[in-house]
Design a protein around this motif. Sequence first.
Motif, PDB file in Angstrom:
ATOM      1  N   UNK A   1       0.979  -0.705   0.097  1.00 36.52           N
ATOM      2  CA  UNK A   1      -0.174   0.082   0.349  1.00 36.52           C
ATOM      3  C   UNK A   1       0.497   1.433   0.326  1.00 36.52           C
ATOM      4  N   UNK A   2       2.503   1.064  -0.039  1.00 40.10           N
ATOM      5  CA  UNK A   2       2.998   2.533   0.080  1.00 40.10           C
ATOM      6  C   UNK A   2       3.909   2.689  -0.967  1.00 40.10           C
ATOM      7  N   UNK A   3       3.562   1.418  -2.292  1.00 39.07           N
ATOM      8  CA  UNK A   3       3.865   1.179  -3.723  1.00 39.07           C
ATOM      9  C   UNK A   3       4.354   2.509  -3.632  1.00 39.07           C
ATOM     10  N   UNK A   4       3.172   3.670  -3.908  1.00 38.61           N
ATOM     11  CA  UNK A   4       4.028   4.785  -5.285  1.00 38.61           C
ATOM     12  C   UNK A   4       4.724   5.697  -4.224  1.00 38.61           C
TER      13      UNK A   4
ATOM     14  N   UNK B   1       7.751  10.561  -0.082  1.00 37.72           N
ATOM     15  CA  UNK B   1       6.818   9.658   0.356  1.00 37.72           C
ATOM     16  C   UNK B   1       5.924   9.451   1.259  1.00 37.72           C
ATOM     17  N   UNK B   2       5.839  10.428   2.184  1.00 44.00           N
ATOM     18  CA  UNK B   2       5.322  10.525   3.436  1.00 44.00           C
ATOM     19  C   UNK B   2       3.522  10.444   2.152  1.00 44.00           C
ATOM     20  N   UNK B   3       3.529  11.868   1.736  1.00 47.79           N
ATOM     21  CA  UNK B   3       1.983  12.005   1.282  1.00 47.79           C
ATOM     22  C   UNK B   3       1.921  11.085  -0.031  1.00 47.79           C
ATOM     23  N   UNK B   4       2.947  10.243  -0.723  1.00 48.54           N
ATOM     24  CA  UNK B   4       2.391   9.087  -1.794  1.00 48.54           C
ATOM     25  C   UNK B   4       1.849   8.051  -0.512  1.00 48.54           C
TER      26      UNK B   4
ATOM     27  N   UNK C   1      -8.472  22.803  -0.414  1.00 44.66           N
ATOM     28  CA  UNK C   1      -7.845  22.622   1.082  1.00 44.66           C
ATOM     29  C   UNK C   1      -7.480  21.164   1.342  1.00 44.66           C
ATOM     30  N   UNK C   2      -7.963  20.240   0.790  1.00 42.64           N
ATOM     31  CA  UNK C   2      -7.670  18.704   0.885  1.00 42.64           C
ATOM     32  C   UNK C   2      -5.877  18.500   0.428  1.00 42.64           C
ATOM     33  N   UNK C   3      -5.973  18.575  -1.062  1.00 43.95           N
ATOM     34  CA  UNK C   3      -4.225  19.204  -1.463  1.00 43.95           C
ATOM     35  C   UNK C   3      -3.455  19.861  -1.089  1.00 43.95           C
ATOM     36  N   UNK C   4      -3.581  20.956   0.214  1.00 39.95           N
ATOM     37  CA  UNK C   4      -2.763  21.448   1.415  1.00 39.95           C
ATOM     38  C   UNK C   4      -2.556  20.224   2.424  1.00 39.95           C
ATOM     39  N   UNK C   5      -3.671  20.232   2.428  1.00 42.97           N
ATOM     40  CA  UNK C   5      -3.627  19.639   3.592  1.00 42.97           C
ATOM     41  C   UNK C   5      -2.473  18.284   4.000  1.00 42.97           C
ATOM     42  N   UNK C   6      -2.654  16.888   2.841  1.00 41.56           N
ATOM     43  CA  UNK C   6      -2.412  15.833   2.664  1.00 41.56           C
ATOM     44  C   UNK C   6      -1.055  16.438   1.883  1.00 41.56           C
ATOM     45  N   UNK C   7      -0.173  17.316   1.956  1.00 46.56           N
ATOM     46  CA  UNK C   7       1.155  17.771   1.893  1.00 46.56           C
ATOM     47  C   UNK C   7       1.458  17.528   0.214  1.00 46.56           C
TER      48      UNK C   7
END
Length: 338
Positions: A79-82, A101-104, A257-263
């Motif tokens: 599930x962290x493949x990206x 990597x964290x955001x992906x 807002x979601x884009x920015x919140x998720x980095x």
Amino acid sequence: MLIGLTYDLRDDYRDIPGLTEEALAEFDSPETIAAIEEALGSLGYATQRIGNIRSLAARLVAGDRWDMVFNIAEGIYGRSREAQVPALLEAYGIPYTFSDPLTQSVTLDKAVAKRLARDAGVITAPFITVDEETAGRPCLLAFPVFVKPIAEGTGKGCELTSKVWNNAAYQSVIQDLRSRFNQPVIVEPYLPGREFTVGIIGTGAAARVIAVLEVILLSGAEPGVYSYVNKEECETKVLYQLAHDEEAEAAGRTALAAYRALGCRDAARVDLRSDRLFVPHFLEVNTVAGMHPSHSDLPILAAQAGLGYRDLIAGIMASACARHGLALPEPTPSEVAA
């Protein structure tokens, strides 16, 4: 500036036993890589094809380096493949496009992304996850609900049967999806309103909405769901139409807002669907958005908004270069004259 290209081609994985066409759906075609390469070249970048993570690892060990990597590799396992290619590039200190990597990792897991977005005040529907421990329990949400794999893209696992009206169908669909995709599923109320996908470019405060695209299913499409089949055959089953009304503008604000919140960084595509009160809810964000010039949602919406494919790539590179403190290539004499 030398730009390496990392990607996963469908043809590179067809010989792996057990991988169906659906399993390969997120991977790219040669046409996509050629289009990116051509656009980068026209902007003054030198390019070099790398390929998937195994090719990248071998070349890094051999001593190859690039000024930046344009990364659209999806990965194949976990599930962290990206996050795997970005993590490897960070280990070698090589700049790359798109999210870290964290955001992906958190965006591929739809439940984690929705928790983080919800905690940041982004409008998102309630949801539950069903794993090995909780499988077999009655649904805690009112029917109808929508059930899909927790960490897939390109509509994989989104089907006519994903819209569930009773507990018997609920248990059957959960068992089927968990068996086929070998992962938990996420369950949300079925939102009966309009479906939007929002293209965003830039990073942080500089991020901006390119356009809000409404996804309209045609008469020959699987009804009520932007499914894997509908996405694969979008040329005949889907109408993509720019939306500018109040509801669409609300979708754009929620997406940003979601884009920015998720980095998220450089560019991404955010999917939303409205409830019966016409309020758009955040569904998920695709941080490795498809880049086929005429088949992928992000280039489609950019083109409809007047941003050509070359300009889309230029905007992504400008954002990535700014983050890394790298200068953009000098324009050619013909570009200056234009």
